[in-house]
Design a protein around this motif. Structure first.
Motif: not given
Ligand code: NI
Length: 186
Positions: A51, A100-101, A142-143, A146
Motif C-alpha cells: 500500500q 481499506c485505505l 485483511h492485511e 495485501h
Molecule cells: Ni487494506
C-alpha cells in the motif's frame, strides 16, 4: 514521514509480495516507523507494504484506537509482521464489514475464517508463530491478503461486486476523493 497510499488500480497492489532479507534490509526500523505514521495519518488500523508501493511481506497493525470495555485486549495490540505467512486458517466463515485505505469510500461485508495461525518475524527480528481469533484474525487476514495481491473487494458477493463496480472503475482512472495523501495510477 507520511507516505502516499497507493490506490486501487495501482499494479503493486496486485503483486505477490516477497520475503525480505530482514537482517540486511536498509533502515527497516525507519520503514516501519513510516508505515505506522502513514497509517495513523489516514486513521487506519492496518497497513501493508504494497500500500506504500513496496511488494514486500510486511504489514503493521494497531488496534488500540478500537479498545473498549468489551475489547480491552485491543489496547496493546500494536505489532509489525515481517515475512508473514499464514500457516493455518480455522473456523466458520464470518461476515463483517471492512474498509481499506487503498479503496476509500467503500465498505462491504467480507467473509473470513474466525481463526488464523501466522508465522512472522517481530520488530526485533525474532521468529514467532501465533494464533489469533475474532477481530484480530480478521485484520490480520485483511492485511495478509495485501501481501498476496488480494483486495477485500475480491471477496465480496457477486451482487455487491456489481454494486461497487463503477466506483472501482473510477478509482482506476484516478477519480477518487479522500483526505490523506494518495497515489493513483493517473
Ligand atoms: Ni487494506
Amino acid at each position: 514521514m507520511i507516505l502516499p497510499i497507493y490506490i486501487y488500480g495501482q499494479p503493486v497492489l496486485r503483486k505477490v509480495a516477497q520475503d525480505i532479507d530482514a537482517e540486511n534490509y536498509p533502515n527497516l526500523k525507519g520503514l516501519i516507523e513510516n508505515m505506522y505514521e502513514t497509517m495513523y495519518h489516514a486513521d487506519g488500523v492496518g497497513l501493508a507494504a504494497p500500500q506504500i508501493g513496496l511488494p514486500e511481506r510486511i504489514f503493521v497493525v494497531d488496534l488500540s484506537p478500537m479498545a473498549s470495555e468489551e475489547h480491552p485486549e485491543f489496547a496493546d495490540f500494536k505489532k509489525v509482521f515481517i515475512n508473514a505467512h499464514i500457516t493455518e486458517r480455522n473456523g466458520d466463515l464470518e461476515l463483517v464489514e471492512e474498509g481499506c485505505l487503498s479503496i476509500p469510500g467503500i465498505h462491504e461485508k467480507v467473509p473470513r475464517e474466525g481463526e488464523v495461525i501466522i508465522a512472522y518475524l517481530d520488530e526485533e527480528l525474532q521468529p514467532r508463530e501465533e494464533r489469533y481469533s475474532g477481530f484480530m484474525a480478521r485484520v490480520i487476514q485483511h492485511e495478509y491478503d495485501h501481501l498476496d495481491g488480494i483486495l477485500f473487494t475480491d471477496r465480496i458477493s457477486p451482487l455487491r461486486k456489481r454494486m461497487v463496480k463503477n466506483k472501482l472503475a473510477n478509482m482506476e482512472k484516478g477519480k477518487v476523493a479522500c483526505d490523506y495523501k494518495i497515489r493513483t495510477v493517473r
